[in-house]
Scaffold this active site. Structure first.
Site, short mmCIF file in Angstrom:
data_model
loop_
_atom_site.label_atom_id
_atom_site.label_comp_id
_atom_site.label_asym_id
_atom_site.label_seq_id
_atom_site.Cartn_x
_atom_site.Cartn_y
_atom_site.Cartn_z
N HIS A 143 0.88 -1.25 0.13
CA HIS A 143 -0.05 -0.01 0.12
C HIS A 143 0.87 1.09 -0.03
CE1 HIS A 143 -3.80 2.22 1.28
NE2 HIS A 143 -2.73 3.16 1.68
N GLU A 144 1.77 1.39 0.95
CA GLU A 144 2.73 2.47 0.82
C GLU A 144 3.74 2.65 -0.39
OE1 GLU A 144 2.64 4.76 3.26
OE2 GLU A 144 1.01 3.40 4.20
N HIS A 147 1.40 4.30 -3.06
CA HIS A 147 1.24 5.73 -2.78
C HIS A 147 2.76 6.51 -3.60
CE1 HIS A 147 -2.07 6.37 -0.48
NE2 HIS A 147 -1.65 5.72 0.64
ZN LIG Z 1 -2.73 4.99 2.14
#
Ligand SMILES: [Zn+2]
Length: 277
Positions: A143-144, A147
């Protein structure tokens, strides 16, 4: 000077030289992320700021004796990240050559982040309080990483610059001191403190589970990860939730998209024995 005024000032000063452009930071992948993004600051400047801020933060952690204290834990995290990073090529070719880096910080806070350009940290509080499995840690880091692939911090800084152009230009005219240092502080601040939009969160969720699946981690772990986060939210809200705001449809979206990438996971898991899984 408020944080966001400062963001507008620095971002607009950069905007003056680089202009505004519409970009696709990534390919759409199997999960189909296709939103165009407006950027008013350059990747080069944002990444340089990130690199500087990250170096300073890790040096500070080292000084406090909080950097990479448990070799087994560090090896575990580095292994997960080293399996995720090669999968970034499904979204952008250049990313496999980024100077990716991850450290484990001894801090009793449920948090993890990835700065622009691939500089990551995960806190011991997240690993311990969630009692996270490898699959769940892959969900967090995926998830990171997502980004960063979508350059959401650069986009947030650009939005601020565009909406506050007037103030920004005034600020730029009056001078803002050491731009390099200010930019580093801002990149760190936006990464660690500014909540992402719901659209950004959905993109990071979907890309994150595809990265995890391709790396041979069960994409359904993203669901149990968020359930654990939300369970903690009642007593001591995880810091992570303040920058990655929960929304009601998240679990059903993760269920739908983890089903979609399940064949990628099964293919990776099948080849896993030879890949040293
Ligand atoms: Zn997030």
């Amino acid at each position: 000077m408020s944080r966001y005024f400062l963001i507008a000032t620095v971002a607009s000063a950069t905007l003056l030289s680089s202009g505004c452009e519409t970009v696709d930071t990534t390919k759409s992948g199997a999960v189909g992320v296709e939103r165009h993004q407006r950027m008013a600051v350059s990747s080069e400047e944002v990444n340089a700021g990130a690199q500087k801020a990250y170096g300073q933060m890790m040096a500070e952690a080292q000084k406090k004796g909080a950097l990479d204290r448990d070799p087994a834990q560090v090896a575990r995290i580095k292994n997960i990240v080293s399996r995720l990073v090669p999968q970034t090529r499904a979204f952008r070719e250049d990313a496999t050559k980024w100077p990716w880096e991850v450290h484990v910080i001894s801090l009793d806070e449920v948090n993890a982040w990835c700065m622009p350009g691939g500089k990551m940290a995960i806190y011991t509080g997240l690993i311990q309080k969630l009692n996270a499995t490898d699959d769940e840690l892959a969900a967090v880091m995926g998830h990171e990483i997502a980004h960063a692939l979508r350059e959401h911090v650069r986009e947030q800084m650009s939005q601020q610059a565009i909406t506050q152009m007037g103030i920004g230009i005034a600020g730029a005219l009056f001078g803002i001191g050491d731009l390099g240092q200010s930019l580093a502080g801002l990149v760190a601040d936006v990464t660690l403190s500014k909540p992402k939009s719901r659209g950004m969160e959905t993109e990071a969720d979907r890309i994150g589970i595809e990265l995890a699946a391709r790396a041979g981690y069960n994409p359904q772990a993203a669901i149990s990860l968020w359930q654990k986060m939300e369970k903690l939210a009642g007593s001591q809200p995880p810091k992570w939730l303040s920058t990655h705001p929960p929304h009601a449809d998240r679990i059903s979206d993760l269920q739908a998209y983890s089903a979609k990438v399940m064949p990628l996971y099964q293919a990776a898991a099948k080849g896993g024995a030879s890949a040293g899984k």
